[in-house]
Write a protein that holds these residues in place. Structure first.
Motif, PDB file in Angstrom:
ATOM      1  N   ASN A   1       0.735  -1.152   0.037  1.00  0.00           N
ATOM      2  CA  ASN A   1      -0.128  -0.121   0.053  1.00  0.00           C
ATOM      3  C   ASN A   1       0.918   1.178  -0.003  1.00  0.00           C
ATOM      4  O   ASN A   1       1.916   1.207   0.702  1.00  0.00           O
TER       5      ASN A   1
ATOM      6  N   TRP B   1      -2.743  -0.123  -5.361  1.00  0.00           N
ATOM      7  CA  TRP B   1      -3.828   0.455  -5.847  1.00  0.00           C
ATOM      8  C   TRP B   1      -3.506   1.619  -6.837  1.00  0.00           C
ATOM      9  O   TRP B   1      -4.294   1.626  -7.893  1.00  0.00           O
TER      10      TRP B   1
ATOM     11  N   PRO C   1      -2.316   0.278 -10.591  1.00  0.00           N
ATOM     12  CA  PRO C   1      -3.528   0.024 -11.496  1.00  0.00           C
ATOM     13  C   PRO C   1      -4.285   0.922 -11.732  1.00  0.00           C
ATOM     14  O   PRO C   1      -5.175   0.884 -12.642  1.00  0.00           O
ATOM     15  N   VAL C   2      -4.337   2.082 -10.763  1.00  0.00           N
ATOM     16  CA  VAL C   2      -5.311   3.404 -11.162  1.00  0.00           C
ATOM     17  C   VAL C   2      -4.444   4.219 -12.262  1.00  0.00           C
ATOM     18  O   VAL C   2      -5.177   4.638 -13.180  1.00  0.00           O
TER      19      VAL C   2
ATOM     20  N   PRO D   1      -4.627   2.568 -16.370  1.00  0.00           N
ATOM     21  CA  PRO D   1      -5.733   2.557 -17.422  1.00  0.00           C
ATOM     22  C   PRO D   1      -5.809   4.039 -17.803  1.00  0.00           C
ATOM     23  O   PRO D   1      -6.427   4.327 -18.931  1.00  0.00           O
ATOM     24  N   MET D   2      -5.712   5.024 -16.794  1.00  0.00           N
ATOM     25  CA  MET D   2      -5.902   6.572 -17.199  1.00  0.00           C
ATOM     26  C   MET D   2      -5.022   7.001 -18.149  1.00  0.00           C
ATOM     27  O   MET D   2      -5.257   7.574 -18.975  1.00  0.00           O
TER      28      MET D   2
ATOM     29  N   ILE E   1     -12.163  -2.353 -18.494  1.00  0.00           N
ATOM     30  CA  ILE E   1     -12.571  -3.113 -17.128  1.00  0.00           C
ATOM     31  C   ILE E   1     -11.662  -4.423 -17.671  1.00  0.00           C
ATOM     32  O   ILE E   1     -10.877  -5.046 -16.633  1.00  0.00           O
TER      33      ILE E   1
ATOM     34  N   GLY F   1      -8.272  -3.469 -16.250  1.00  0.00           N
ATOM     35  CA  GLY F   1      -8.326  -3.575 -14.950  1.00  0.00           C
ATOM     36  C   GLY F   1      -8.376  -5.138 -14.253  1.00  0.00           C
ATOM     37  O   GLY F   1      -7.581  -5.299 -13.185  1.00  0.00           O
ATOM     38  N   CYS F   2      -8.922  -6.078 -14.823  1.00  0.00           N
ATOM     39  CA  CYS F   2      -9.067  -7.292 -14.359  1.00  0.00           C
ATOM     40  C   CYS F   2      -7.645  -7.967 -14.580  1.00  0.00           C
ATOM     41  O   CYS F   2      -7.256  -8.844 -13.545  1.00  0.00           O
TER      42      CYS F   2
END
Lengths: 203, 203
Positions: B68, B72, B75-76, B79-80, B158, B161-162
């Motif tokens: 952490n 997260w 992976p954010v 895609p952006m 999606i 993200g998967c």
């Protein structure tokens, strides 16, 4: 006592998004359910991903901004949708498609950034989105020759959708749940930007 | 009294019905030309090439290894930034060395996992973002012309993200002593694959 994951109503939300994601594409004309104009309006919204995705995104943003913001959007969005739809039905000039994609991208970006917006700002965003998408909805209703009942049907679906999504998001307490919402926001923003590209694509 | 959570028959039926509905093709009066016809086509696109799959799984593995907030944040970010690349590809803006960039992404990200590198978070995010740009551009130029960019883009994002999720889930093995070695070994395998794709791009 249920495990935390199952106490949180993700299952229903994921199921809805999964089914809705595979729904057939949106059409510029009203969906005919055979059940009357009210249900046609409901069906049109549920089968138009660009519309329910924007409503869902705004509900996520409102939920992240707190229960009060969620309650405000719950009423502002359907009402402004009705007003925008009436204007669209009367004027019926088609605006550029890219605007809807930009709206989706910006809303997703605000969710991903986890901005806790104050209530008037969330309400204003909700009103703007409602007026714009309602307008698009109203333009799509011109061939049907009737706007009141289909728009009411759409507004009812919006009310329910915002109530469910915003309430779920406003109730999140665990860090990972808020992160999950932010991840969803990043996906919405990415989808919005790709849509802008689709709209600007030549050929 | 606390009771363990059990799947109710209603939930099982709902999930089954949802999956069946989700897999059903949309009813068309004509044959659909082009793959950009919906969520399923977009969802399957990122799984179509091992160079993409390896790099995206590596992002998840590295995030899980770093812990952490990288788990997260990476992976954010991907895609952006990937959608920015996709946007550039869609509008026809060229990006030099795309295939090389994609090959290098799997190679370098695999090496990061194999050697358990822990750079500052912003450097990790920057690295992942740059590679996301290349992957997005390649996808953007490959996206077939179609009339439903919305559901295609949703499925596409999606699925990405998967793939990150798969990487994160696999990366959780690092919590166990044997898992640390397994994770580093999987990083080495990805780096080997990346090396192969880099060599192909240079050949």
């Amino acid at each position: 006592m249920k495990p935390r994951l199952l106490r949180f109503p993700w299952t229903g939300l994921v199921l809805f998004l999964g089914v809705a994601g595979f729904a057939s594409h949106a059409e510029a004309h009203l969906v005919t359910t055979g059940l009357g104009p009210l249900y046609d309006g409901m069906g049109h919204l549920l089968l138009s991903p660009e519309e329910w995705a924007t409503v869902g995104a705004l509900a996520l943003l409102a939920g992240l901004s707190g229960a009060a913001a969620g309650r405000l959007v719950l009423f502002v969005l359907p009402l402004s949708w009705l007003v925008g739809g009436t204007i669209g039905f009367l004027i019926h000039a088609q605006p550029p498609v890219a605007i809807a994609a930009i709206v989706l991208m910006l809303t997703g970006g605000l969710i991903a950034a986890d901005f806790r917006l104050i209530r008037p700002v969330v309400g204003s965003i909700g009103a703007a989105i409602g007026l714009f998408h309602g307008y698009l909805n109203g333009v799509a209703l011109v061939p049907a020759g009737e706007a009141a009942l289909p728009l009411l049907g759409a507004a009812l679906v919006i009310f329910v959708l915002v109530a469910l999504v915003a309430a779920v998001v406003a109730s999140v307490k665990l860090t990972w749940q808020r992160i999950a919402v932010r991840v969803a926001g990043s996906w919405i923003a990415a989808t919005g930007l790709l849509l802008v590209g689709w709209a600007m694509r030549k050929g | 009294m606390n009771r363990p959570y059990r799947l109710s028959p209603t939930l099982v039926l709902s999930l089954t019905a949802g999956l069946l509905l989700a897999g059903a093709p949309s009813v068309e009066a004509h044959i659909e030309n082009g793959a950009a016809s919906g969520f399923a086509a977009g969802f399957s696109h990122p799984w179509s090439g091992w160079d993409h799959i390896l790099a995206m799984i590596a992002v998840g593995l590295w995030g899980a290894q770093l812990g952490n907030p990288a788990v997260w944040l990476l992976p954010v970010t991907f895609p952006m930034v990937m959608s920015i690349g996709g946007f550039l590809g869609l509008i026809g803006c060229p990006l030099p060395g795309v295939e090389l960039g994609i090959g290098l992404s799997a190679l370098l990200l695999g090496l990061m996992v194999a050697t358990e590198r822990r750079p500052p978070l912003w450097i990790a995010a920057l690295l992942v973002g740059i590679f996301g740009l290349y992957h997005g551009h390649a996808h953007g130029t490959e996206l077939p012309p179609g009339r439903d960019g919305m559901t295609y883009s949703m499925g596409f994002v999606i699925a990405t993200g998967c793939l990150h999720g798969v990487g994160i889930a696999l990366g959780l093995v690092h919590r166990w002593p044997g898992g640390v070695i397994a994770l580093r070994a999987s990083g080495a395998v990805i780096a080997l694959g990346g090396g192969f794709f880099t060599w192909q791009a240079l050949a």
